[in-house]
Design an enzyme around this catalytic site. Structure first.
Site, PDB file in Angstrom:
ATOM      1  N   CYS A  10      25.161  47.054  47.284  1.00 45.68           N
ATOM      2  CA  CYS A  10      24.186  47.793  46.735  1.00 45.68           C
ATOM      3  C   CYS A  10      23.189  47.595  48.046  1.00 45.68           C
ATOM      4  O   CYS A  10      23.014  47.170  48.927  1.00 45.68           O
ATOM      5  CB  CYS A  10      23.678  47.237  45.598  1.00 45.68           C
ATOM      6  SG  CYS A  10      22.925  45.870  45.721  1.00 45.68           S
TER       7      CYS A  10
ATOM      8  N   ALA B 158      21.795  44.643  48.837  1.00 45.58           N
ATOM      9  CA  ALA B 158      22.472  43.825  49.573  1.00 45.58           C
ATOM     10  C   ALA B 158      22.468  44.167  51.070  1.00 45.58           C
ATOM     11  O   ALA B 158      22.641  43.317  52.351  1.00 45.58           O
ATOM     12  CB  ALA B 158      24.124  43.802  49.114  1.00 45.58           C
TER      13      ALA B 158
ATOM     14  N   ARG C 156      25.764  34.972  54.069  1.00 48.81           N
ATOM     15  CA  ARG C 156      26.098  35.743  55.294  1.00 48.81           C
ATOM     16  C   ARG C 156      26.365  34.875  56.484  1.00 48.81           C
ATOM     17  O   ARG C 156      26.925  35.866  57.386  1.00 48.81           O
ATOM     18  CB  ARG C 156      25.171  36.779  55.294  1.00 48.81           C
ATOM     19  CG  ARG C 156      25.236  37.873  54.206  1.00 48.81           C
ATOM     20  CD  ARG C 156      26.076  39.107  54.735  1.00 48.81           C
ATOM     21  NE  ARG C 156      25.961  39.708  55.676  1.00 48.81           N
ATOM     22  CZ  ARG C 156      26.639  40.531  56.574  1.00 48.81           C
ATOM     23  NH1 ARG C 156      27.587  41.072  55.843  1.00 48.81           N
ATOM     24  NH2 ARG C 156      26.229  41.180  57.683  1.00 48.81           N
TER      25      ARG C 156
ATOM     26  N   HIS D 233      20.333  49.367  54.699  1.00 52.37           N
ATOM     27  CA  HIS D 233      20.325  49.283  56.130  1.00 52.37           C
ATOM     28  C   HIS D 233      19.251  50.364  56.571  1.00 52.37           C
ATOM     29  O   HIS D 233      18.593  49.943  57.305  1.00 52.37           O
ATOM     30  CB  HIS D 233      21.860  49.792  56.830  1.00 52.37           C
ATOM     31  CG  HIS D 233      22.776  48.742  56.410  1.00 52.37           C
ATOM     32  ND1 HIS D 233      23.910  49.237  56.182  1.00 52.37           N
ATOM     33  CD2 HIS D 233      23.073  47.514  56.068  1.00 52.37           C
ATOM     34  CE1 HIS D 233      24.820  48.309  56.000  1.00 52.37           C
ATOM     35  NE2 HIS D 233      24.155  47.236  55.602  1.00 52.37           N
TER      36      HIS D 233
END
Lengths: 455, 546
Positions: B56, B59, B90, B191
C-alpha cells in the site's frame, strides 16, 4: 546499538515506542489458516494483507495465502460492498476454497462496512461457506484478533444436534505454533480421548515438502469438525486471552461446558491440562505420558543449578507470558519484569498473584506496555536472562543479556514453529534452551583459568 | 517457447470473464516482429479477491522511502500494526559517518501513536502532538517524519497542522506524509508522496557540498544488505564523492544538500524518478539511469558515468577499477557459472529489480523467461518515451503532482554541472542516455513473458507449465515456489544475505544462487521407499536438475 536512547528516566506516556503487540487482523488471519481449505480474506486496502502475510511467512517459513478486497480511495469513500462481493465471486472461481474467513481492517471498520449483510448479498456456491469477524486494529492486539476469529468460527459454524453430547473434547489451543497444536493432539490422543481442535494449523503451516503442491494443504480443522464442536461434552480453552471468548460462546450457544486453562506450557500448566482431561473423562494416564513427566522432573533436578535464582524478564503475548512466568517460578527463577503489549487488567492480576504466591517481591508487571519501557526497567536494574520474541534482541545486545526466543513472532531463528513448547516434551525443550543460554553465557565470560570442560 | 500464447490462454480459462479481460492486458509476450514494446497495463487497480503481492501507499512511503533516513524519527500515526510491520523488516543498513554520529541514528526503534478506539472517535491530533513533544525532549532528533495510515485520512486528523505547530514549537523540521494505505493502487503511490515532500521541504535547504572533484548522488538505492556501501566503495575508487544515497543509509543532513551534486544516478527508477526529474526542473541537475546489479551492468554504468565528465583521468581510473575488480572476481565466478549456466529463471520483484537482476543472471549464464513487477508503471516496462501517453486515472489523480519551476538563484544548465560546453553536452547525450530509461522490454528475448502484478494463481500455473529452475521473488512467494520443488531466492531481503550489488555483490549472489540450486536436499524429496519402486524416475517433475 541504541546509542540514541538517552541516559536516565524518560517521559514516555503517549503512543508506543517498540510495541510489544501488533494489530488484530494478523491474529484473525492466523486463526483462519487453522481451518482446512480456508482462504483468509482481508477486507480493506491491500497493504494490510501484504504485511500480515509477510510477517506470518517470516515466522513460519511456510506459505501463507490470503486475499484482499484491495480498496482504493473510491471504496474508502463509497463503502467496500462491491469490492467484497467481487472478491468472494473471484475467490471461489479462481481458488476454490471450502471456506472464506473474512476479517476487517481499520479501514473497513472506520467506514463502517456491514460485512454480514454484504456476505448475505454475495454469490456463494453450493456447499461453500463464508464467515467473518470484526477486527478493528485500534482495539486490543493480534491476540484479540485471533480470539475474535475463533469466536466467529463458533458463531457461524458450531451446531448442537439435540441435548445428547458426544464423548469428545473440544480443544481451543490458543495462538501457538503448528508444532504445539500437533503436540496437543498427540497428548489428547494418547489419553484415548476423541478430540476436536480448532483452529489447527498443523499440516498447514508445517506442511511437508513433497513437490506435489497443494494450495490448501491437508491440515486444519474441517468445517464439519467445527460444526460438530457443538456436540462435544466439554471445551478446554487454553489461554484466556486467545480462547475464552470462543469457549464461552460455545457454552452459551450449544451448551458445551467450557473449562478455562492456561496454555499448557510448563510443568504445572501441563499437569492442569492433563488433569482436566482425566477428571472429565475418567481416563487412566498412559505410561508414556507418566514417563514424559518423570523425565521433566529428572531434568529439573539435574539442571536446577544452571538457572535457579536467576532473574528473568518475560515478555510477549499474555497467554504465553502467563504460562512461561509460572514455569520460570517452577524452575526457581525470579521473574523480575513481566510485560505484554496486549491490554487487559487480568494479566497484571494473574501475574501479581503468581509472584505473590511464590513470595517474590519487587517485580514489575505490566499489560499494554512496550519494549522501550521494558528496556528502561532493565537499564535501571539488569536481569540474567530475557525470554520473549525476536524484538527483544536489540535490548539483549545493548545490555549484553542472553535471550531465549519464545512466542510470536520469532523472525531470526528457524525450525521453532515445528518444535513444541507445550506439554512435558515442551518443558524439556524450554529447560534445554534456558540452561544452554545461561551456560553459553558462562563459557563466553569465563576467564581462561575458569573455563571448564564439564558444566 | 513456441505456443506461449496457447499457454497463457490455458491459464486464463480459469478466470471469470471480467478478470480474464483485465489480466490479459497486464501480460505481454516479447515478439521479434515488434519493434516497440506493445502496451502493457500497469499501475491500475488490483482485482479484488486476487492474491496479489502488492502493498500500500504507506508501505511505499514509510517502508521504502522515508523510513531508512537514519537520523530522522519517523512516527507512524495510526493503530499499532503498520508501524510494527515496517519496523526493521526492510534491511536498510545504516551506520555512523562524518555527518551522523551514533547517537543520532534511530533506525532500530519503532514509533507509533498506537491509536485506540476513543482516538478514532475523537481524533488523534492531540495524541500525535504530545508524542512529538515527548520524543523531542527525550531524543532531540534533527527532524521528524509523520506517516499516516488508513483510518487517519478517514477521521480527518490534520497532520499537516500538527506538524507545522510542532515544528514551530521545537525549531526542527517536522514533515507530514498523507500516505494512507488506500491511496493509489499500490506502494507506488507512497513513493510519489514521499518524493514530493522531501523535494519540496528538504532538498535545497542545505549549503554544504561534500568536498571532491566529482560529487554525485545515488538515488533509489536503499542499502539492503549493504548494497549502497559496495557501490560507494567502487565509486570512491573511481574518484567520485558520494554526496548522499537516497535513502539507504541516508541522513536528513545529507538530503538537505542533495542539490549540491553534479549529477544524480538513478538506480530504482520507480521509487525515485520523481525527485530526479524535479531536481532537473528546479536546479537543472542531469540524471543518469544506472544499474549496479551485475558485472557488465556495473561496468557499463561506470563507463557511462565517467563519460559525463570531461575528465580523461576519471575515465582512465574507471577502466583501471573495472579491470582490477573484474579480474579479481572472474575466477570464482567461473566456478559458479558451471552450475548456473543454462538455467531458466522467473523474476517478480519491485518496480526495477526484476530488470536489474536480469543483467546479473546473464553474467551467470541464466535467462529470465518470465519477469514482472508488483507496482511498476508503463514506463518501467516500455521506456520513458511512453510517459506522455499514460492516461491519468482517478487513483493517480489523488496523488498531487508538484509543478516546480527553475529556481531563480540555484538553477544552472545541465552542461554546467558537468563542466561541459553546450556542444559537448549535446554530443554526450548521443552516447549516454542522460535523463532517459529504456525500460525492461529491450532486455527480454523473443517468446519471453513480461507480466505486471503477477498473482498467486498465475505464478502457480506458470511454474507448472514452464518449469523454471529458479524463482526470484519476495518472502510471500518463496515458500510457495519451494513447495512446488523450485528453489527460490528472496529478492526483497536477499534471504538476509548481501550485498548483491557491484563486484563483491555479484560474488555473494552467485554463491547464494548456486547454493539454492545445488543444496543436496532437492535430490532427496522422493523418500527411499518410493524410490525403490521406481528407481530411475526419482527426480520429480518441477524439481531442479542441478
Amino acid at each position: 546499538m541504541l546509542e540514541c536512547v538517552p541516559e536516565g528516566k524518560i517521559e514516555h506516556t503517549t503512543g508506543k515506542i517498540n510495541p510489544a503487540k501488533t494489530c488484530q487482523p494478523i491474529g484473525a488471519m492466523y486463526a483462519s489458516l487453522g481451518i482446512h481449505g480456508c482462504l483468509p480474506h482481508s477486507h480493506g486496502s491491500q497493504g494490510c494483507c501484504a504485511y500480515h502475510r509477510m510477517h506470518l511467512t517470516r515466522h513460519f517459513r511456510d506459505q501463507v495465502l490470503a486475499s484482499s478486497s484491495s480498496f482504493t480511495e473510491g471504496a474508502s469513500v463509497f463503502g467496500g460492498a462491491s469490492n467484497l462481493k467481487t472478491s468472494i465471486k473471484n475467490i471461489f472461481k479462481i481458488y476454490n476454497p471450502d471456506i472464506i474467513a473474512i476479517h476487517t481492517t481499520c479501514l473497513s471498520e472506520t467506514i463502517g462496512d456491514d460485512v454480514p449483510n454484504i456476505i448475505k448479498q454475495s454469490e456463494i456456491p453450493e456447499g461453500k461457506v463464508v464467515i467473518h469477524t470484526n477486527t478493528p486494529s485500534y482495539v486490543g492486539s493480534h491476540i484479540t484478533g485471533f480470539s475474535n476469529m475463533c469466536k466467529s468460527m463458533v458463531a457461524y459454524l458450531a451446531e448442537a444436534q439435540g441435548e445428547t453430547k458426544k464423548e469428545q473434547v473440544n480443544v481451543l489451543p490458543g495462538f501457538v505454533n503448528p508444532g504445539d497444536m500437533r503436540e496437543i493432539r498427540r497428548i489428547v490422543t494418547a489419553l484415548g480421548i476423541k478430540l476436536v481442535m480448532f483452529p489447527d494449523t498443523s499440516g498447514v503451516l508445517d506442511a511437508p515438502l513433497t513437490s506435489k503442491y497443494q494450495m490448501f494443504p491437508e491440515g486444519g480443522a474441517t468445517v464439519a469438525e467445527i460444526r460438530d464442536s457443538g456436540n462435544s461434552e466439554v471445551t478446554l480453552a487454553l489461554g484466556a486471552f486467545a480462547s475464552n471468548a470462543a469457549a464461552d460462546l460455545l457454552q452459551e450457544k450449544c451448551g458445551v461446558t467450557g473449562i478455562p486453562l492456561k496454555l499448557p506450557i510448563g510443568l504445572k500448566a501441563t499437569d492442569d491440562f492433563i488433569m482436566a482431561l482425566k477428571d472429565w473423562f475418567g481416563v487412566e494416564i498412559p505410561k508414556e505420558i507418566a514417563i514424559e513427566r518423570g523425565q521433566v522432573i529428572d531434568t529439573l533436578i539435574d539442571t536446577h543449578f544452571h538457572y535457579q535464582g536467576k532473574t528473568v524478564a518475560v515478555f510477549g503475548d499474555p497467554d504465553h507470558v502467563i504460562a512461561m512466568t509460572e514455569f520460570a517460578i517452577t524452575m526457581g527463577m525470579v521473574p523480575k519484569y513481566v510485560l505484554t503489549g496486549t491490554p487487559g487488567k487480568e494479566f497484571e492480576a494473574t501475574i501479581t498473584k503468581m509472584l505473590g504466591d511464590a513470595g517474590i517481591t519487587g517485580s514489575k508487571v505490566k499489560a499494554e506496555g512496550d519494549l522501550f519501557e521494558l528496556h528502561e526497567w532493565i537499564r535501571e536494574e539488569k536481569v540474567d536472562l530475557m525470554i520473549g520474541t525476536t524484538y527483544g534482541k536489540y535490548i539483549a545486545r545493548k545490555e549484553d543479556i542472553p535471550l531465549v526466543r519464545f512466542g510470536f513472532p520469532i523472525l531470526d531463528r528457524a525450525v521453532h514453529p515445528l518444535m513444541p513448547v507445550v506439554g512435558y516434551r515442551g518443558c524439556l525443550r524450554l529447560i534445554e534452551q534456558i540452561s544452554n543460554a545461561l551456560l553459553e553465557r558462562r563459557d563466553r565470560d569465563a576467564l581462561d583459568e575458569d573455563f571448564e570442560l564439564v558444566l | 517457447m513456441d505456443g506461449m500464447d496457447t499457454t497463457l490462454e490455458d491459464i486464463y480459462t480459469q478466470y471469470p470473464d471480467t478478470v480474464k479481460k483485465n489480466r490479459k492486458k497486464h501480460i505481454v509476450i516479447k515478439s521479434e516482429t515488434d519493434e516497440a514494446c506493445p502496451q502493457i497495463e500497469a499501475n491500475t487497480r488490483t482485482i479484488p479477491g486476487i492474491i496479489s503481492q502488492r502493498g500500500c501507499a504507506y508501505a511505499g512511503c514509510k517502508g521504502v522511502v522515508v523510513g531508512p533516513i537514519k537520523d530522522m524519527i519517523t512516527i507512524t500515526h495510526g493503530p499499532v500494526g503498520c508501524g510494527y510491520y515496517s519496523w526493521g523488516t526492510r534491511r536498510n543498513k545504516a551506520r555512523a559517518d562524518a555527518t551522523t554520529p551514533k547517537d543520532k541514528i534511530y533506525s532500530q526503534l519503532c514509533f507509533t501513536t498506537d491509536m485506540q478506539e476513543p482516538d478514532i472517535v475523537f481524533g488523534g491530533d492531540k495524541k500525535l502532538a504530545k508524542m512529538i513533544d515527548e520524543i523531542v525532549s527525550a531524543f532531540h532528533p534533527r527532524a521528524i517524519n509523520i506517516c499516516s495510515t488508513c483510518p487517519i485520512g478517514l477521521i480527518g486528523d490534520d497532520i499537516g497542522a500538527v506538524a507545522k505547530a510542532a515544528s514551530e514549537r521545537h525549531g526542527i523540521q517536522v514533515l507530514a506524509y498523507a500516505c494512507e494505505g488506500y491511496k493509489g493502487v499500490s506502494q507506488s503511490a507512497g513513493h510519489h508522496i514521499a518524493n514530493n515532500n522531501i523535494m519540496q521541504n528538504v532538498v535545497g535547504t542545505g549549503t554544504e557540498r561534500k568536498p571532491g572533484k566529482h560529487v554525485i548522488n545515488i538515488l533509489g538505492e536503499y542499502n539492503i544488505g549493504g548494497d549502497g556501501w559496495e557501490q560507494e566503495r567502487i565509486l570512491q575508487d573511481c574518484g567520485y564523492t558520494v554526496n548522499s544515497v537516497l535513502t539507504g543509509d541516508a541522513s536528513y543532513v545529507d538530503i538537505k544538500n542533495l542539490h549540491l551534486a553534479d549529477i544524480n544516478l538513478v538506480q530504482c527508477h520507480r521509487s525515485i524518478n520523481y525527485i530526479a526529474e524535479m531536481m532537473e526542473t528546479k536546479y537543472g541537475i542531469p540524471w543518469l539511469k544506472v544499474n549496479f546489479i551485475g558485472i557488465e551492468a556495473t561496468n557499463q554504468s561506470l563507463r557511462q558515468l565517467a563519460k559525463c565528465f570531461n575528465d580523461p583521468e576519471l575515465e582512465a581510473r574507471t577502466e583501471e577499477v573495472i579491470a582490477r575488480e573484474t579480474a579479481r572476481i572472474e575466477p570464482s565466478l567461473e566456478q559458479y557459472r558451471k552450475i548456473c549456466q543454462g538455467k531458466k529463471a522467473f523474476a517478480f520483484v519491485g518496480g526495477s529489480r526484476s530488470h536489474h537482476y536480469q543483467h546479473l543472471l546473464k553474467d551467470l549464464g541464466m535467462e529470465v523467461v518470465v519477469a514482472g513487477y508488483e507496482f511498476a508503471h508503463r514506463d518501467d516496462y516500455e521506456g520513458r518515451q511512453v510517459i506522455p501517453t499514460i492516461k491519468s486515472d482517478a487513483d493517480s489523480k489523488n496523488i498531487p503532482e508538484l509543478h516546480l519551476k527553475p529556481d531563480e538563484t540555484m538553477y544552472r544548465e545541465a552542461h554546467q554541472y558537468l563542466d561541459l560546453t553546450k556542444e559537448q553536452f549535446e554530443a554526450l547525450k548521443k552516447e549516454v542516455p542522460i535523463s532517459y530509461y529504456e525500460g525492461m522490454y529491450p532486455d527480454m528475448k523473443s517468446g519471453e513473458i513480461m507480466i505486471d502484478d503477477c498473482n498467486h494463481y498465475e505464478l502457480e500455473e506458470l511454474i507448472k507449465k514452464l518449469k523454471p529452475d529458479l524463482i526470484f521473488t519476495g518472502v510471500r512467494d518463496k515458500y510457495i515456489a519451494e513447495k512446488m520443488g523450485i528453489p527460490a531466492k528472496q529478492m526483497h531481503s536477499y534471504d538476509y544475505a548481501g550485498p548483491y550489488a557491484g563486484y563483491n555483490g555479484a560474488i555473494n549472489f552467485a554463491h547464494d544462487v548456486t547454493n539454492a540450486l545445488s543444496t543436496p536436499a532437492w535430490k532427496l524429496i522422493v523418500p527411499p521407499w518410493e524410490r525403490e519402486e521406481e528407481p530411475e524416475s526419482e527426480v520429480q517433475e518441477g524439481a531442479p536438475h542441478a
